[in-house]
Structure formats: C-alpha cells, structure tokens
Write a protein that holds these residues in place. Structure first.
Motif, PDB file in Angstrom:
ATOM      1  N   ASP A  23     -27.554   1.864   5.870  1.00 39.31           N
ATOM      2  CA  ASP A  23     -27.609   2.457   4.540  1.00 39.31           C
ATOM      3  C   ASP A  23     -26.854   1.601   3.531  1.00 39.31           C
ATOM      4  O   ASP A  23     -27.311   1.397   2.390  1.00 39.31           O
ATOM      5  CB  ASP A  23     -27.023   3.873   4.555  1.00 39.31           C
ATOM      6  CG  ASP A  23     -27.892   4.855   5.334  1.00 39.31           C
ATOM      7  OD1 ASP A  23     -29.097   4.565   5.491  1.00 39.31           O
ATOM      8  OD2 ASP A  23     -27.369   5.884   5.788  1.00 39.31           O
ATOM      9  N   SER A  67     -18.985  -3.118  -0.334  1.00 40.84           N
ATOM     10  CA  SER A  67     -18.934  -1.830   0.349  1.00 40.84           C
ATOM     11  C   SER A  67     -17.770  -1.778   1.335  1.00 40.84           C
ATOM     12  O   SER A  67     -17.293  -0.693   1.673  1.00 40.84           O
ATOM     13  CB  SER A  67     -20.250  -1.582   1.092  1.00 40.84           C
ATOM     14  OG  SER A  67     -20.475  -2.589   2.071  1.00 40.84           O
ATOM     15  N   ASP A  84     -23.681  -1.185   8.457  1.00 40.91           N
ATOM     16  CA  ASP A  84     -24.274   0.122   8.206  1.00 40.91           C
ATOM     17  C   ASP A  84     -25.621  -0.095   7.520  1.00 40.91           C
ATOM     18  O   ASP A  84     -25.682  -0.661   6.425  1.00 40.91           O
ATOM     19  CB  ASP A  84     -23.340   0.914   7.301  1.00 40.91           C
ATOM     20  CG  ASP A  84     -23.853   2.310   6.999  1.00 40.91           C
ATOM     21  OD1 ASP A  84     -25.064   2.550   7.158  1.00 40.91           O
ATOM     22  OD2 ASP A  84     -23.042   3.161   6.601  1.00 40.91           O
ATOM     23  N   ALA A 141     -28.913  -1.495   2.744  1.00 44.39           N
ATOM     24  CA  ALA A 141     -30.026  -1.202   1.841  1.00 44.39           C
ATOM     25  C   ALA A 141     -29.534  -1.033   0.404  1.00 44.39           C
ATOM     26  O   ALA A 141     -30.159  -1.524  -0.547  1.00 44.39           O
ATOM     27  CB  ALA A 141     -30.745   0.055   2.303  1.00 44.39           C
ATOM     28  N   LEU A 142     -28.406  -0.364   0.241  1.00 42.84           N
ATOM     29  CA  LEU A 142     -27.822  -0.203  -1.088  1.00 42.84           C
ATOM     30  C   LEU A 142     -27.405  -1.558  -1.649  1.00 42.84           C
ATOM     31  O   LEU A 142     -27.636  -1.852  -2.828  1.00 42.84           O
ATOM     32  CB  LEU A 142     -26.617   0.734  -1.013  1.00 42.84           C
ATOM     33  CG  LEU A 142     -25.831   0.933  -2.306  1.00 42.84           C
ATOM     34  CD1 LEU A 142     -26.726   1.466  -3.421  1.00 42.84           C
ATOM     35  CD2 LEU A 142     -24.636   1.864  -2.065  1.00 42.84           C
TER      36      LEU A 142
END
Length: 258
Positions: free
Chosen positions: A107, A181, A105, A110-111
């Motif tokens: 996002d 994550s 993913d 990036a996190l």
C-alpha cells in the motif's frame, strides 16, 4: 583542530573496533546539478580505501539515496568491503551477505508511485525542478531552479503530500526537500551499524541538516565531523571534502601504527 578533537582522533585510532560512517553527497563527493553525476573525489576515495583495508575497521556510507542509486554513485561492487545504509537507514548492504532490504508495504509503495507522478505533473512547468523517485518516497530537487520556482515547487508538493500522506516524514536539505513513508534517520542508521559491526567507537561525518541527527546521537568516545559551514553539534568542523579526506587519511595512518 581543537585539543579535544585531536585527543578524540587519537582515541579513535586505538579503539578495538572502529566504525567510520560517512555521508556521501557534499562529504565525499561535491554536490552536482545532476545528482547521479556525483562521485568521490580521488583523495576521499583513497582515504576510504586506506581505512577499509585496516583490521577491525569498518567503513560505511550513510545516505538518503536509495540503495540502487547509492551503489551506482559510490561505484560499489559486490565484493566491496564498504557497508551501506541507504534511504536514511531503511536499506542496508552488508559485505559478504549483500542487500538486506526493508519490508516493503504494498500500500505504501502504491501511494509512493501516485505521489511521485502527481509531484512530477504539478511541477512540470517549473524550470530547473526535478522530482527524484526514491525507494520509500520522493525528493524535490531545486538546485538548478531560481528562488521563485524552488519555493513554488516546494509549496505544491507540500500540499500534495499533506493531503495524501500526512504521516510521511519531511526532511529539508541543500536545495532538496524529501518525503518518505519510512521514518528512519541517519541517527538510527549509525546505531544499527554500531550494533551490527560491534564497533567500540564511531566517527561520523556529514555536511547537511539531515546529518545533524546522527551527529547529535554520537556517544562519549565517538567523533562527529561537520564538513563545511553551518550550525552543528559536531565536535569538529573541517572546511571541505579535501580537508575531511586528509583527516581520514591521518586517522588511517595513526590506526595502522597502533
């Protein structure tokens, strides 16, 4: 070895298709201050090679390491017969077809990058603390830190992750706290490997808290082995890596005679 464990080992040797799933750090390789210096002990490497050379026998390394790091420390080449499950089962390597990457993913990636940077900045003043970038998160290594620095590092990164990524999974092990994550665990990794290899029985061995999920997920006819001390749900406990290597070599010899 208990009578029940001896019987389980005998049963494993005769199962039609056997999966031997092994943690790496502390199970096949001694724990190192520099995690990238980890390598299998020669006796463990010999036992893994003996098992993987047998018909209807699959050997897999199941690790919290990112796939790229796991392949490096395991000295895993493209023609290796070993299956790999990295990042606690979020990444797989299958002989013959290679890497089966997990969905990434953008996002989440990036996190992850932001949190890795923030964790490094927050702990830079703490001697002996090292932030390990991982494919789906980060690890806080404190093996070389004193107790006060280790506690402070874990407190700081706990706060950062709680604020920025409260849904991330937190795992604690020996001198490491991991954040990810992805929520896969070694239990789901072993089950995925069981299904993909068509295994009729599984031996899983590990040495740490993060291995207990897999040990607790095993089925009747499987065998769980805890390497070293600690509370465990495993069927059998061995003192260390040399003892596990001897057990694995004994299993290989028994299976070769079947």
């Amino acid at each position: 070895m208990s009578v029940d464990a001896a019987e389980a080992l005998t049963t494993l040797a005769s199962t039609p298709r056997l999966l031997v799933a092994l943690d790496f750090d502390g199970t096949l390789s001694p724990l190192e201050d520099d995690p990238m210096a980890s390598r299998m002990l020669p006796a463990a490497r010999d036992a893994v090679a003996a098992l993987s050379a047998l018909p209807d026998t699959v050997v897999a390394l199941v690790s919290g390491r990112s796939m790229s790091d796991l392949r490096l420390i395991a000295e895993h080449l493209d023609d290796s017969p070993l299956w790999l499950a990295g990042s606690h089962g979020a990444e797989y390597w299958e002989p013959g077809s290679g890497l089966r990457p997990a969905d990434d993913d953008p996002d989440a990636a990036a996190l992850r990058d932001r949190l890795q940077q923030r964790a490094e900045e927050a702990t830079a003043h703490l001697e002996g603390v090292w932030i390990e970038p991982k494919a789906f998160g980060l690890g806080v290594h404190t093996r070389r830190a004193d107790a006060a620095a280790a506690a402070e590092a874990n407190r700081l990164v706990d706060e950062i992750v709680a604020e920025q990524a409260p849904a991330w999974r937190r795992r604690s092990g020996r001198d490491i706290v991991e954040y990810a994550s992805r929520h896969e665990g070694k239990d789901s990794a072993v089950e995925a490997l069981r299904e993909r290899t068509g295994a009729t029985a599984v031996l899983f061995a590990g040495d740490d808290v993060t291995d207990e999920d897999a040990l607790g997920s095993l089925k009747p006819g499987d065998l769980g082995v805890r390497v070293g001390e600690g509370d465990t749900v495993a069927t059998m406990t061995v003192a260390g890596i040399p003892e596990l290597a001897a057990l694995l070599m004994g299993l290989a010899e028994a299976r070769a005679r079947r």
